[in-house]
Motif scaffolding. Sequence first.
Motif, PDB file in Angstrom:
ATOM      1  N   VAL A  30       0.845  -1.192   0.000  1.00 48.81           N
ATOM      2  CA  VAL A  30       0.000   0.000   0.000  1.00 48.81           C
ATOM      3  C   VAL A  30       0.884   1.247   0.000  1.00 48.81           C
ATOM      4  N   GLU A  31       1.981   1.187   0.753  1.00 47.71           N
ATOM      5  CA  GLU A  31       2.938   2.296   0.812  1.00 47.71           C
ATOM      6  C   GLU A  31       3.584   2.523  -0.557  1.00 47.71           C
ATOM      7  N   GLY A  32       3.933   1.436  -1.223  1.00 50.10           N
ATOM      8  CA  GLY A  32       4.494   1.504  -2.567  1.00 50.10           C
ATOM      9  C   GLY A  32       5.941   1.947  -2.624  1.00 50.10           C
ATOM     10  N   GLY A  33       6.395   2.184  -3.835  1.00 47.63           N
ATOM     11  CA  GLY A  33       7.743   2.686  -4.063  1.00 47.63           C
ATOM     12  C   GLY A  33       8.822   1.620  -3.981  1.00 47.63           C
ATOM     13  N   GLU A  34      10.057   2.077  -4.024  1.00 47.23           N
ATOM     14  CA  GLU A  34      11.218   1.188  -4.007  1.00 47.23           C
ATOM     15  C   GLU A  34      11.315   0.430  -2.683  1.00 47.23           C
ATOM     16  N   HIS A  35      10.939   1.093  -1.604  1.00 49.90           N
ATOM     17  CA  HIS A  35      10.946   0.440  -0.288  1.00 49.90           C
ATOM     18  C   HIS A  35      10.066  -0.811  -0.310  1.00 49.90           C
ATOM     19  N   ALA A  36       8.918  -0.712  -0.938  1.00 44.86           N
ATOM     20  CA  ALA A  36       8.005  -1.848  -1.030  1.00 44.86           C
ATOM     21  C   ALA A  36       8.623  -2.979  -1.829  1.00 44.86           C
ATOM     22  N   ARG A  37       9.242  -2.663  -2.951  1.00 45.28           N
ATOM     23  CA  ARG A  37       9.881  -3.697  -3.768  1.00 45.28           C
ATOM     24  C   ARG A  37      10.980  -4.406  -2.985  1.00 45.28           C
ATOM     25  N   ALA A  38      11.758  -3.654  -2.247  1.00 47.84           N
ATOM     26  CA  ALA A  38      12.850  -4.243  -1.461  1.00 47.84           C
ATOM     27  C   ALA A  38      12.302  -5.188  -0.397  1.00 47.84           C
ATOM     28  N   LYS A  39      11.263  -4.780   0.293  1.00 52.06           N
ATOM     29  CA  LYS A  39      10.687  -5.612   1.351  1.00 52.06           C
ATOM     30  C   LYS A  39      10.070  -6.890   0.796  1.00 52.06           C
ATOM     31  N   VAL A  40       9.358  -6.775  -0.309  1.00 54.25           N
ATOM     32  CA  VAL A  40       8.738  -7.953  -0.905  1.00 54.25           C
ATOM     33  C   VAL A  40       9.816  -8.924  -1.389  1.00 54.25           C
ATOM     34  N   SER A  41      10.892  -8.406  -1.958  1.00 50.60           N
ATOM     35  CA  SER A  41      11.948  -9.295  -2.456  1.00 50.60           C
ATOM     36  C   SER A  41      12.723  -9.959  -1.316  1.00 50.60           C
ATOM     37  N   GLU A  42      12.640  -9.429  -0.107  1.00 51.59           N
ATOM     38  CA  GLU A  42      13.285 -10.052   1.058  1.00 51.59           C
ATOM     39  C   GLU A  42      12.495 -11.259   1.564  1.00 51.59           C
ATOM     40  N   ALA A  43      11.218 -11.293   1.323  1.00 51.74           N
ATOM     41  CA  ALA A  43      10.345 -12.293   1.942  1.00 51.74           C
ATOM     42  C   ALA A  43      10.702 -13.725   1.550  1.00 51.74           C
ATOM     43  N   SER A  44      10.868 -13.996   0.289  1.00 58.58           N
ATOM     44  CA  SER A  44      11.103 -15.358  -0.162  1.00 58.58           C
ATOM     45  C   SER A  44      12.417 -15.935   0.364  1.00 58.58           C
ATOM     46  N   PRO A  45      13.540 -15.231   0.230  1.00 53.60           N
ATOM     47  CA  PRO A  45      14.784 -15.777   0.785  1.00 53.60           C
ATOM     48  C   PRO A  45      14.731 -15.953   2.305  1.00 53.60           C
ATOM     49  N   ALA A  46      14.028 -15.071   2.986  1.00 54.00           N
ATOM     50  CA  ALA A  46      13.904 -15.190   4.444  1.00 54.00           C
ATOM     51  C   ALA A  46      13.153 -16.470   4.807  1.00 54.00           C
ATOM     52  N   MET A  47      12.093 -16.765   4.072  1.00 52.77           N
ATOM     53  CA  MET A  47      11.346 -17.987   4.323  1.00 52.77           C
ATOM     54  C   MET A  47      12.212 -19.213   4.029  1.00 52.77           C
ATOM     55  N   ALA A  48      12.987 -19.165   2.958  1.00 57.19           N
ATOM     56  CA  ALA A  48      13.861 -20.291   2.608  1.00 57.19           C
ATOM     57  C   ALA A  48      14.898 -20.528   3.705  1.00 57.19           C
ATOM     58  N   ARG A  49      15.464 -19.453   4.246  1.00 58.51           N
ATOM     59  CA  ARG A  49      16.437 -19.596   5.335  1.00 58.51           C
ATOM     60  C   ARG A  49      15.778 -20.208   6.567  1.00 58.51           C
ATOM     61  N   LEU A  50      14.587 -19.809   6.842  1.00 58.65           N
ATOM     62  CA  LEU A  50      13.863 -20.321   8.000  1.00 58.65           C
ATOM     63  C   LEU A  50      13.648 -21.818   7.884  1.00 58.65           C
TER      64      LEU A  50
END
Length: 53
Positions: A30-50
Amino acid sequence: MGGGPQTLLQLCVLVLVGERLDGCVTAVLVEGGEHARAKVSEASPAMARLVRV
């Protein structure tokens, strides 16, 4: 489904993290922008590490 306690623990963690991510990712999208893209791209690798742990 087998695997014992470790598998059950991983499943529980994935459910809890999934619920948390749902709220966080929705908020950042909802916030959008580059910050949003960075956060979304962090999610998948974080789950894989978990799951590897």
